[in-house]
Design a protein around this motif. Sequence first.
Motif, PDB file in Angstrom:
ATOM      1  N   ARG A 111       0.831  -1.210   0.000  1.00 39.52           N
ATOM      2  CA  ARG A 111       0.000   0.000   0.000  1.00 39.52           C
ATOM      3  C   ARG A 111       0.864   1.258   0.000  1.00 39.52           C
ATOM      4  O   ARG A 111       0.565   2.237  -0.678  1.00 39.52           O
ATOM      5  CB  ARG A 111      -0.950  -0.005   1.197  1.00 39.52           C
ATOM      6  CG  ARG A 111      -2.116  -0.981   1.011  1.00 39.52           C
ATOM      7  CD  ARG A 111      -3.026  -0.893   2.180  1.00 39.52           C
ATOM      8  NE  ARG A 111      -2.328  -1.544   3.294  1.00 39.52           N
ATOM      9  CZ  ARG A 111      -2.890  -2.313   4.190  1.00 39.52           C
ATOM     10  NH1 ARG A 111      -4.173  -2.494   4.182  1.00 39.52           N
ATOM     11  NH2 ARG A 111      -2.185  -2.880   5.138  1.00 39.52           N
ATOM     12  N   LYS A 129       1.043   4.113  -2.975  1.00 36.36           N
ATOM     13  CA  LYS A 129       0.863   5.550  -2.750  1.00 36.36           C
ATOM     14  C   LYS A 129       2.033   6.341  -3.333  1.00 36.36           C
ATOM     15  O   LYS A 129       1.831   7.400  -3.939  1.00 36.36           O
ATOM     16  CB  LYS A 129       0.721   5.850  -1.256  1.00 36.36           C
ATOM     17  CG  LYS A 129      -0.620   5.437  -0.693  1.00 36.36           C
ATOM     18  CD  LYS A 129      -0.723   5.772   0.774  1.00 36.36           C
ATOM     19  CE  LYS A 129      -2.044   5.297   1.337  1.00 36.36           C
ATOM     20  NZ  LYS A 129      -2.182   5.597   2.767  1.00 36.36           N
ATOM     21  N   GLU A 134       1.688   6.284  -7.121  1.00 39.13           N
ATOM     22  CA  GLU A 134       0.587   7.158  -7.518  1.00 39.13           C
ATOM     23  C   GLU A 134       0.998   8.627  -7.430  1.00 39.13           C
ATOM     24  O   GLU A 134       0.748   9.413  -8.346  1.00 39.13           O
ATOM     25  CB  GLU A 134      -0.636   6.903  -6.632  1.00 39.13           C
ATOM     26  CG  GLU A 134      -1.847   7.705  -7.036  1.00 39.13           C
ATOM     27  CD  GLU A 134      -3.084   7.361  -6.220  1.00 39.13           C
ATOM     28  OE1 GLU A 134      -4.186   7.633  -6.709  1.00 39.13           O
ATOM     29  OE2 GLU A 134      -2.932   6.826  -5.101  1.00 39.13           O
ATOM     30  N   LYS A 135       1.662   9.005  -6.353  1.00 37.27           N
ATOM     31  CA  LYS A 135       2.127  10.391  -6.203  1.00 37.27           C
ATOM     32  C   LYS A 135       3.135  10.742  -7.289  1.00 37.27           C
ATOM     33  O   LYS A 135       3.085  11.822  -7.876  1.00 37.27           O
ATOM     34  CB  LYS A 135       2.742  10.614  -4.826  1.00 37.27           C
ATOM     35  CG  LYS A 135       3.186  12.073  -4.649  1.00 37.27           C
ATOM     36  CD  LYS A 135       3.772  12.344  -3.326  1.00 37.27           C
ATOM     37  CE  LYS A 135       4.230  13.744  -3.099  1.00 37.27           C
ATOM     38  NZ  LYS A 135       4.445  14.619  -4.211  1.00 37.27           N
TER      39      LYS A 135
END
Length: 190
Positions: A161, A165, A168-169
Motif C-alpha cells: 500500500r 501511494k 501514484e504520487k
Amino acid sequence: MAAVSDIFTVGSIVWCRTCYNAEIEGEVMAFDPQNKTLVLKCAATNGNPKLNDVQFINLSLVSELQVKKEGNCFYDAPQSLNLHRLNTRVRNQVEEKRRMFQAIAANVSPEGQTLFIALSKTIQEVRWRNSDIIIWNQEVVISPPYGLANVKGNTNSTELRYILKLVEKHLQDLSLSPQSSAVPQSTQPS
C-alpha cells in the motif's frame, strides 16, 4: 607602485592604475603575495548599487597603487567544521549518485528510471532485476511500463500500500509537470 612584499589587508580601499592606463578602485577581498594578485570588490559597471564587480589585479602590471583606507585586521574566527555531518552528507550524495547510475545503467525506459530515482530517494532498499524494480528484497516488484497496475506484492501488506501511494504520487507529479506529454498514457493512474 607598492612593493611586492606589501601586505594588503582585507577590507582596505585601494586605487591603482594599470599599465593599460585603466584606473581601478575597490575594497580588498583577497591578496596573494606569491602570485602578486590582488582581488578587489568594485562598484558595478552597470550602475546597479546592489551588485559589485570583482577585479583580479596582477600587481606586475600596475604602474601606480595607493591604499586610500586601511582595512580592519581583526576577523571573526572561522567556525569549526562538523566533520561527522559533512561525512554523512558526502556519503548520502555518493549513495544517491550510485542509485542514479543504477537507474541509467539498467537500460530501461525513462519512466522506469524516473520512478526508480523517486523511490530510491525515500527507500534505501531499491534495486534493479533486469527491467523490474525490486523493493525490500522482493516484497514489492514493479514491472514495465511502471504504472499502478504493474506494482505487485502481498495484497494485505502495508508495504505494498505504501509503494502504491508513492507510485501514484510520482505519476501525479509527472502528469502535472510540463514534460508530462513524454509520459505514455498507460503509466497514468486511473
